[in-house]
Design a protein around this motif. Structure first.
Motif, PDB file in Angstrom:
ATOM      1  N   LEU A 132      -7.245 -20.735 -28.321  1.00  0.00           N
ATOM      2  CA  LEU A 132      -5.863 -21.189 -28.485  1.00  0.00           C
ATOM      3  C   LEU A 132      -4.918 -20.274 -27.715  1.00  0.00           C
ATOM      4  N   GLU A 133      -5.161 -18.986 -27.810  1.00  0.00           N
ATOM      5  CA  GLU A 133      -4.359 -18.006 -27.082  1.00  0.00           C
ATOM      6  C   GLU A 133      -4.475 -18.226 -25.573  1.00  0.00           C
ATOM      7  N   ALA A 134      -5.714 -18.462 -25.114  1.00  0.00           N
ATOM      8  CA  ALA A 134      -5.941 -18.674 -23.678  1.00  0.00           C
ATOM      9  C   ALA A 134      -5.286 -19.957 -23.188  1.00  0.00           C
ATOM     10  N   ALA A 135      -5.168 -20.952 -24.063  1.00  0.00           N
ATOM     11  CA  ALA A 135      -4.565 -22.229 -23.670  1.00  0.00           C
ATOM     12  C   ALA A 135      -3.046 -22.160 -23.634  1.00  0.00           C
ATOM     13  N   MET A 136      -2.447 -21.410 -24.555  1.00  0.00           N
ATOM     14  CA  MET A 136      -0.991 -21.441 -24.696  1.00  0.00           C
ATOM     15  C   MET A 136      -0.260 -20.250 -24.082  1.00  0.00           C
ATOM     16  N   ALA A 137      -0.930 -19.110 -23.951  1.00  0.00           N
ATOM     17  CA  ALA A 137      -0.235 -17.922 -23.448  1.00  0.00           C
ATOM     18  C   ALA A 137       0.179 -18.031 -21.983  1.00  0.00           C
ATOM     19  N   PRO A 138      -0.689 -18.487 -21.066  1.00  0.00           N
ATOM     20  CA  PRO A 138      -0.299 -18.475 -19.646  1.00  0.00           C
ATOM     21  C   PRO A 138       0.947 -19.298 -19.342  1.00  0.00           C
ATOM     22  N   ARG A 139       1.078 -20.473 -19.926  1.00  0.00           N
ATOM     23  CA  ARG A 139       2.244 -21.307 -19.618  1.00  0.00           C
ATOM     24  C   ARG A 139       3.533 -20.678 -20.150  1.00  0.00           C
ATOM     25  N   ARG A 140       3.450 -20.032 -21.291  1.00  0.00           N
ATOM     26  CA  ARG A 140       4.648 -19.391 -21.856  1.00  0.00           C
ATOM     27  C   ARG A 140       4.999 -18.117 -21.092  1.00  0.00           C
ATOM     28  N   GLU A 141       3.951 -17.361 -20.721  1.00  0.00           N
ATOM     29  CA  GLU A 141       4.205 -16.146 -19.936  1.00  0.00           C
ATOM     30  C   GLU A 141       4.850 -16.487 -18.599  1.00  0.00           C
ATOM     31  N   ALA A 142       4.367 -17.552 -17.959  1.00  0.00           N
ATOM     32  CA  ALA A 142       4.938 -17.963 -16.673  1.00  0.00           C
ATOM     33  C   ALA A 142       6.413 -18.327 -16.831  1.00  0.00           C
ATOM     34  N   ASP A 143       6.753 -19.020 -17.903  1.00  0.00           N
ATOM     35  CA  ASP A 143       8.153 -19.369 -18.148  1.00  0.00           C
ATOM     36  C   ASP A 143       9.004 -18.121 -18.388  1.00  0.00           C
ATOM     37  N   LEU A 144       8.466 -17.172 -19.150  1.00  0.00           N
ATOM     38  CA  LEU A 144       9.218 -15.954 -19.430  1.00  0.00           C
ATOM     39  C   LEU A 144       9.459 -15.153 -18.158  1.00  0.00           C
ATOM     40  N   GLN A 145       8.415 -14.969 -17.349  1.00  0.00           N
ATOM     41  CA  GLN A 145       8.563 -14.177 -16.133  1.00  0.00           C
ATOM     42  C   GLN A 145       9.517 -14.849 -15.139  1.00  0.00           C
ATOM     43  N   ALA A 146       9.433 -16.174 -15.020  1.00  0.00           N
ATOM     44  CA  ALA A 146      10.344 -16.889 -14.118  1.00  0.00           C
ATOM     45  C   ALA A 146      11.785 -16.749 -14.581  1.00  0.00           C
ATOM     46  N   CYS A 147      12.000 -16.837 -15.883  1.00  0.00           N
ATOM     47  CA  CYS A 147      13.350 -16.720 -16.435  1.00  0.00           C
ATOM     48  C   CYS A 147      13.906 -15.320 -16.194  1.00  0.00           C
ATOM     49  N   THR A 154      22.575 -23.168 -20.204  1.00  0.00           N
ATOM     50  CA  THR A 154      22.044 -22.453 -21.370  1.00  0.00           C
ATOM     51  C   THR A 154      22.212 -23.252 -22.664  1.00  0.00           C
ATOM     52  N   LEU A 155      22.619 -24.515 -22.538  1.00  0.00           N
ATOM     53  CA  LEU A 155      22.886 -25.314 -23.739  1.00  0.00           C
ATOM     54  C   LEU A 155      21.617 -25.784 -24.428  1.00  0.00           C
ATOM     55  N   SER A 156      20.478 -25.733 -23.721  1.00  0.00           N
ATOM     56  CA  SER A 156      19.197 -26.100 -24.333  1.00  0.00           C
ATOM     57  C   SER A 156      18.074 -25.548 -23.470  1.00  0.00           C
ATOM     58  N   SER A 157      16.892 -25.465 -24.059  1.00  0.00           N
ATOM     59  CA  SER A 157      15.733 -24.970 -23.310  1.00  0.00           C
ATOM     60  C   SER A 157      15.341 -25.938 -22.201  1.00  0.00           C
ATOM     61  N   SER A 158      15.562 -27.236 -22.394  1.00  0.00           N
ATOM     62  CA  SER A 158      15.230 -28.212 -21.357  1.00  0.00           C
ATOM     63  C   SER A 158      16.137 -28.051 -20.140  1.00  0.00           C
ATOM     64  N   LEU A 159      17.423 -27.831 -20.384  1.00  0.00           N
ATOM     65  CA  LEU A 159      18.346 -27.601 -19.274  1.00  0.00           C
ATOM     66  C   LEU A 159      17.996 -26.311 -18.527  1.00  0.00           C
ATOM     67  N   LEU A 160      17.658 -25.267 -19.276  1.00  0.00           N
ATOM     68  CA  LEU A 160      17.311 -24.001 -18.635  1.00  0.00           C
ATOM     69  C   LEU A 160      16.029 -24.142 -17.813  1.00  0.00           C
ATOM     70  N   ALA A 161      15.074 -24.924 -18.302  1.00  0.00           N
ATOM     71  CA  ALA A 161      13.845 -25.168 -17.538  1.00  0.00           C
ATOM     72  C   ALA A 161      14.171 -25.866 -16.220  1.00  0.00           C
ATOM     73  N   GLN A 162      15.125 -26.785 -16.249  1.00  0.00           N
ATOM     74  CA  GLN A 162      15.553 -27.468 -15.024  1.00  0.00           C
ATOM     75  C   GLN A 162      16.192 -26.477 -14.054  1.00  0.00           C
ATOM     76  N   TYR A 163      17.036 -25.609 -14.558  1.00  0.00           N
ATOM     77  CA  TYR A 163      17.689 -24.586 -13.725  1.00  0.00           C
ATOM     78  C   TYR A 163      16.645 -23.687 -13.069  1.00  0.00           C
ATOM     79  N   ILE A 164      15.657 -23.251 -13.836  1.00  0.00           N
ATOM     80  CA  ILE A 164      14.620 -22.357 -13.315  1.00  0.00           C
ATOM     81  C   ILE A 164      13.823 -23.044 -12.212  1.00  0.00           C
ATOM     82  N   ALA A 165      13.514 -24.323 -12.390  1.00  0.00           N
ATOM     83  CA  ALA A 165      12.738 -25.047 -11.381  1.00  0.00           C
ATOM     84  C   ALA A 165      13.517 -25.185 -10.073  1.00  0.00           C
ATOM     85  N   VAL A 166      14.768 -25.586 -10.162  1.00  0.00           N
ATOM     86  CA  VAL A 166      15.563 -25.826  -8.952  1.00  0.00           C
ATOM     87  C   VAL A 166      15.944 -24.509  -8.275  1.00  0.00           C
ATOM     88  N   TYR A 167      16.471 -23.583  -9.044  1.00  0.00           N
ATOM     89  CA  TYR A 167      16.912 -22.313  -8.460  1.00  0.00           C
ATOM     90  C   TYR A 167      15.712 -21.498  -7.957  1.00  0.00           C
TER      91      TYR A 167
END
Length: 726
Positions: free
Chosen positions: A363-378, A409-422
């Motif tokens: 479970l850790e191996a399945a969920m940690a990489p995607r969250r870590e990638a989001d944290l580092q990108a942010c 910063t109004l939601s996590s979905s909006l911030l994910a969009q900002y991270i992808a484009v920027y």
């Protein structure tokens, strides 16, 4: 009753008989000087060793056994795997629940690991007796709950983007190292299995299991690995290696919630301690495979960089082959043991195929990489700056297609969009910028620090690694080539590890650093290794013009920082010794060349290779002193930290040709660098067992459920005229 136990009990009865006779024969005055002892005296090692303790030995043994039996009957029971010195069998033991009291969880802000560990300790302690740092983190989480979908930090972004999973993971800290309880909770009413998970703003999350196939067990992940060309490799000759190298077993199943549930039912009659014991052994085997992969990958990168400059790599090849040979030998030894344990059966189910711990690990191996990638990108794109003037709250200033809103910063979905484009915009730029400020960067660096654990065992770390272009002086913009002639480039990496054992006193376990930089008409190389406060290796030398340098010195140091403490089994105190063991080193594979003549406006600088600090620190314990008649043993090991920080660099300064299509006779900066990190922290348990009158008890010395991950911190390649940097 087996013969071993029968013999042990018989010897005890004979000893009592002899002591009873001694007491009867002793003078009355001597007996009067030794009044009948209390139970507390009877479990005191010093009293039992005294003359009065000898007089009342039989009496003490009787009341101690009676109290032991009463305590055993009143305690909860479980099936536990005993230490080897107590037979190594599975037996019923009385135990007491373990809740850490004196704890220290601080820092670790730049990784998902820190977020998980700091959240779980809150619930491990039932939100009680929290330290100031823990109270602050709890208040931070409560603040996230209160501000709805608003995002105020990168840590909150990751927590809320994966909210259903984040909440479960954090609150599962209450289970400690009870992986069965964790598994049951995952499949319970408020669990994560067999349901769709959502973010805070109600966006569906991708499924936990992605359909990728995995091995029947970790031993089937084995395949013989490559060696540098022209070197002699290890030859696997055992039947175990042939059995493990099985393609079908290597691609056995695509894990799912249903598959894990099926496996749990299949192995429901096997004690969890036995299942998890085999899983821990497989994790050690997996660490060997990963270490081998890392050694070869580092060689491949360094060798390619060096050969591209016509450097010979025979010494590097030889050193790498020696390390791979030793790792392959250890891998085969593990496979032979696995065969003896019945783990290499590719047809029928074995105790190595599943455990509650394996579920948690997968479970850790399945969920940690995607969250870590989001944290580092942010963190990279925002600098964790969510203030009123930040780009992420004023995205209209960037004037980028796809960012048509002001505040993301109004939601996590909006911030994910900002991270992808920027993020895509920043990657396409020719000039290295600091994304959170828009300022030009002259290098790339990452650092972090933290400490976790308690007064029994704990550990901490700090690291820094990166590359930089160094220009002496200031105000150099628009100056001629001669003003740039003293320019230099540098690669550097440093890691420090700390630990405490049976006290709050922190010991430096390892200091590891490596640095390579141009200096004058040459290359300066620094390498330093210090373990347990002792300097074991130090190198600081200047090499003229052109150099290749290879060094990888693992340092082994065990049984260090020893201390002792007393723990209670059922009700009897036992003195235990604890200590730390460390394996640490820093690998430096560097090549470089300098051609500098400022009088003629000539400059050519080339620096390339790898710097990799690495360390593994473990805590261990052994039985010291216990009362007579009590058989005791210790089982388990605590991984305090395991870290590998490979830094790759290829940096240069060079003058373009007179016929360059856009920038003739221009000083260029070439920078290609990548920094990865593999870090696992606080994983494992050490337990003390005692047996008296055939009744067995267990107490936990230390227990942490651990977390770890591997992730990329940065990976960038730039080639541009140096004047654009200033």
């Amino acid at each position: 009753m087996n013969q071993r136990k029968h013999t042990k009990q018989l010897r005890r009865q004979l000893r009592w008989a002899g002591l009873s006779a001694t007491v009867l024969a002793a003078p009355a005055s001597f007996a009067q000087d030794c009044p009948k002892p209390s139970l507390q005296q009877c479990v005191n090692v010093d009293y039992r060793a005294s003359s009065c303790g000898s007089v009342h030995d039989a009496y003490c043994q009787g009341i101690v056994e009676a109290e032991w039996k009463a305590g055993w009957e009143a305690s909860p029971k479980r099936q536990a795997l005993l230490p080897e010195e107590m037979g190594g069998e599975v037996a019923t033991v009385a135990y007491k629940g373990y809740v850490p009291k004196s704890t220290r969880f601080q820092g670790m802000d730049q990784s998902l690991m820190g977020q998980v560990l700091k959240g779980q300790i809150l619930y491990r302690k039932n939100l009680e007796n929290l330290t100031k740092d823990e109270q602050a983190y709890l208040a931070r989480i409560q603040g996230w709950e209160k501000d709805g979908t608003q995002v105020t930090s990168c840590q909150e972004f990751v927590d809320e983007k994966y909210l259903d999973f984040s909440r479960f993971e954090r609150e599962a800290g209450r289970f400690g190292d009870d992986d069965r309880a964790f598994f049951k909770a995952a499949y319970g009413k408020d669990g994560i299995a067999n349901r769709v998970l959502y973010s805070r703003d109600q966006e569906k999350l991708a499924p936990i299991w992605d359909g990728a196939r995995t091995a029947k067990n970790a031993y089937f992940r084995f395949t013989p690995g490559p060696y540098p060309k022209g070197t002699e490799g290890y030859v696997f000759k055992s039947e175990a290696a042939k059995l493990a190298n099985n393609v079908e077993a290597r691609n056995w199943v695509a894990p799912s919630d249903a598959w894990h549930k099926e496996q749990a039912e299949k192995f429901s009659n096997v004690p969890d301690d036995l299942l998890n014991h085999h899983q821990v052994e497989q994790e050690s085997f997996t660490a060997l495979l990963q270490q081998r992969e890392a050694v070869y990958a580092e060689w491949a990168v360094a060798s390619k960089l060096l050969r591209a400059r016509d450097h010979k790599t025979e010494e590097l090849d030889k050193q790498t082959a020696e390390r791979l040979f030793g790792l392959d030998k250890a891998i085969e030894q593990s496979l032979v043991k696995a065969q003896k344990d019945g783990c290499l059966d590719a047809q029928d189910s074995t105790v190595c195929d599943w455990s509650p711990r394996r579920y948690k690990t997968m479970l850790e191996a399945a969920m940690a990489p995607r969250r870590e990638a989001d944290l580092q990108a942010c963190v990279f794109l925002t600098g964790n700056d969510f203030g009123p003037e930040s780009f992420v709250r004023n995205a209209d200033k960037l004037k980028l297609k796809g960012l048509d809103k002001k505040d993301y910063t109004l939601s996590s979905s909006l911030l994910a969009q900002y991270i992808a484009v920027y993020g895509a915009h920043i990657r396409d730029l020719l000039v290295p910028l600091n994304p959170s400020t828009g300022a030009v960067r002259h290098g790339g660096e990452s650092s972090d620090s933290g400490y976790s654990g308690g007064d029994t065992f704990g550990g901490g770390y700090d690291y820094v690694a990166g590359w930089e272009y160094v220009q002496p002086g200031s105000g150099l913009r628009n100056k001629t080539l001669g003003a740039w002639c003293d320019s230099d480039v540098r690669l550097y990496g440093e890691f420090n590890a700390y630990a405490n054992v049976f006290s709050s006193t922190r010991h430096e376990v390892a200091h590891l650093s490596g640095e390579a930089g141009t200096e004058g008409n040459g290359i300066r190389l620094k390498l330093d290794a210090r373990v347990m406060g002792t300097s074991l290796y130090s190198h600081d030398q200047h090499y003229p013009l052109r150099v290749t340098f290879y060094d990888g010195r693992p340092v082994f140091k065990s049984d260090a920082a020893k201390a002792s403490a007393t723990f209670v089994v059922v009700f009897v105190p036992v003195t235990v010794q604890g200590g730390l063991s460390a394996e640490a080193g820093v690998k430096l594979n560097i090549g470089g060349a300098v051609n500098r003549n400022c009088a003629e406006d000539l400059l050519g600088v080339d620096l390339y290779g790898t710097i990799t600090p690495f360390a593994s620190v473990k805590g261990f314990a052994s039985v010291g002193i216990g009362v007579p008649g009590l058989q005791v043993g210790v089982r388990g090991e605590l991984l305090i930290t395991r870290v590998n920080v490979p830094l790759y660099g290829d940096i240069g300064l060079y003058l373009s040709s007179p016929v360059h299509p856009t920038n003739p006779n221009t000083l260029f900066l070439r920078a290609s660098s990548k920094l990865d990190i593999e870090l696992r922290f606080l994983d494992g348990s050490i337990k003390l067992f005692g047996e008296l009158a055939f009744l067995k008890g267990e107490t936990t010395i230390v227990s942490w459920n651990g977390f770890g991950n591997s992730w990329n911190i940065y990976n960038e390649t730039r080639s541009l005229p140096l004047v654009r940097v200033y």
